[in-house]
Write an enzyme that holds these catalytic residues in place. Structure first.
Site, PDB file in Angstrom:
ATOM      1  N   LYS A  64       0.853  -1.193   0.000  1.00  0.00           N
ATOM      2  CA  LYS A  64       0.000   0.000   0.000  1.00  0.00           C
ATOM      3  C   LYS A  64       0.890   1.245   0.000  1.00  0.00           C
ATOM      4  O   LYS A  64       1.788   1.378   0.849  1.00  0.00           O
ATOM      5  CB  LYS A  64      -0.889  -0.039   1.250  1.00  0.00           C
ATOM      6  CG  LYS A  64      -2.163   0.743   1.132  1.00  0.00           C
ATOM      7  CD  LYS A  64      -3.024   0.465   2.356  1.00  0.00           C
ATOM      8  CE  LYS A  64      -4.314   1.208   2.306  1.00  0.00           C
ATOM      9  NZ  LYS A  64      -5.006   1.173   3.601  1.00  0.00           N
TER      10      LYS A  64
HETATM   11  C1  E4P Z   1      -8.370   1.526   3.949  1.00  0.00           C
HETATM   12  O1  E4P Z   1      -7.620   1.090   3.106  1.00  0.00           O
HETATM   13  C2  E4P Z   1      -8.294   2.906   4.455  1.00  0.00           C
HETATM   14  O2  E4P Z   1      -7.051   3.166   5.021  1.00  0.00           O
HETATM   15  C3  E4P Z   1      -9.421   3.129   5.432  1.00  0.00           C
HETATM   16  O3  E4P Z   1     -10.620   2.673   4.836  1.00  0.00           O
HETATM   17  C4  E4P Z   1      -9.543   4.575   5.885  1.00  0.00           C
HETATM   18  O4  E4P Z   1     -10.722   4.714   6.631  1.00  0.00           O
HETATM   19  P1  E4P Z   1     -11.006   5.998   7.549  1.00  0.00           P
HETATM   20  O5  E4P Z   1     -11.179   7.185   6.660  1.00  0.00           O
HETATM   21  O6  E4P Z   1     -12.271   5.656   8.275  1.00  0.00           O
HETATM   22  O7  E4P Z   1      -9.823   6.146   8.466  1.00  0.00           O
END
Ligand code: E4P
Length: 217
Positions: free
Chosen positions: A83
């Site tokens: 990622k």
């Molecule tokens: C997933 O890959 C993301 O990092 C996550 O969904 C972010 O979510 P949030 O905006 O609720 O922190």
């Protein structure tokens, strides 16, 4: 539509893995912090539970640092997906990793132009953050629709991973908009199945069945 679980909590992954609904896992530095655990240990443990894609996020902000961290992360297990942030360095690292055949997930995507660059870099997944756009009075779901149109216009194979999902409506709306994947917190996954008419209907069936005095077995 694939369902990923958005968590670094082992108990949540162990609960959902056997249900057949779990197609992958996403983590991020905030979820690792919340778990209170060492990142490498957590990702290793998650990959022991599931062989579905597990997104592990780099911490470096520069191209060279991202590639060095990706080397460490991808050695954990073959299903680790690297990622990367949607920055110039993240996109550059994505292009390099794509050429090496490594799966990537470009995170913190907030615009159609960013998503276009992510696809051109050959990413496996783009993660548009729906909830965080809604939080500032913008339309997260419109972004999913726009990316779907752009990717279909050019036949880009990057999968749209709807992220920052906060409600059950986000899941069904992302499905309607054509997202390939939704990464969903465990609390929201739980809510998808519930409907008061299902509960009420079942209560009636249980009562009527009992009054017949019959048994199937
Ligand atoms: C997933 O890959 C993301 O990092 C996550 O969904 C972010 O979510 P949030 O905006 O609720 O922190």
């Amino acid at each position: 539509m694939k369902f990923f679980i958005d968590t670094a909590e082992i108990a949540e992954i162990e609960k959902w893995a056997p249900t057949g609904f779990l197609d992958g896992v996403t983590t991020n530095p905030s979820l690792i912090k919340k778990s209170g655990r060492d990142m490498i240990e957590v990702i290793t443990q998650i990959c022991e539970i599931t062989n579905t894609p597990v997104s592990a996020e780099v911490a470096a902000l520069d191209y060279g640092g991202m590639l060095k961290e990706a080397e460490v992360l991808k050695k954990i297990a073959p299903n680790v997906c690297i990622k990367l942030p949607t920055t110039m360095a993240g996109l550059h690292a994505c292009s390099t990793l794509t050429k090496q055949g490594v799966n990537t997930n470009l995170t913190l995507c907030f615009s159609a132009n960013q998503a276009l660059l992510v696809a051109k870099a050959g990413a496996t997944y783009v993660s548009p953050f729906i909830g965080r756009l809604d939080d500032i009075n913008l339309d997260g779901m419109q972004l999913i629709e726009d990316i779907r149109t752009i990717y279909d216009n050019y036949g880009f194979e990057t999968q749209i991973l709807a992220a920052s999902i906060r409600t059950p409506n986000h899941v069904s709306d992302a499905a309607l908009a054509g997202a390939d994947v939704a990464t969903i917190p465990a609390s929201t996954l739980e809510k998808l199945v519930h409907h008061p008419l299902t509960d009420k209907g079942l209560e009636g069936f249980v009562k009527d069945w009992a009054s017949t005095g019959q048994s199937i077995l």
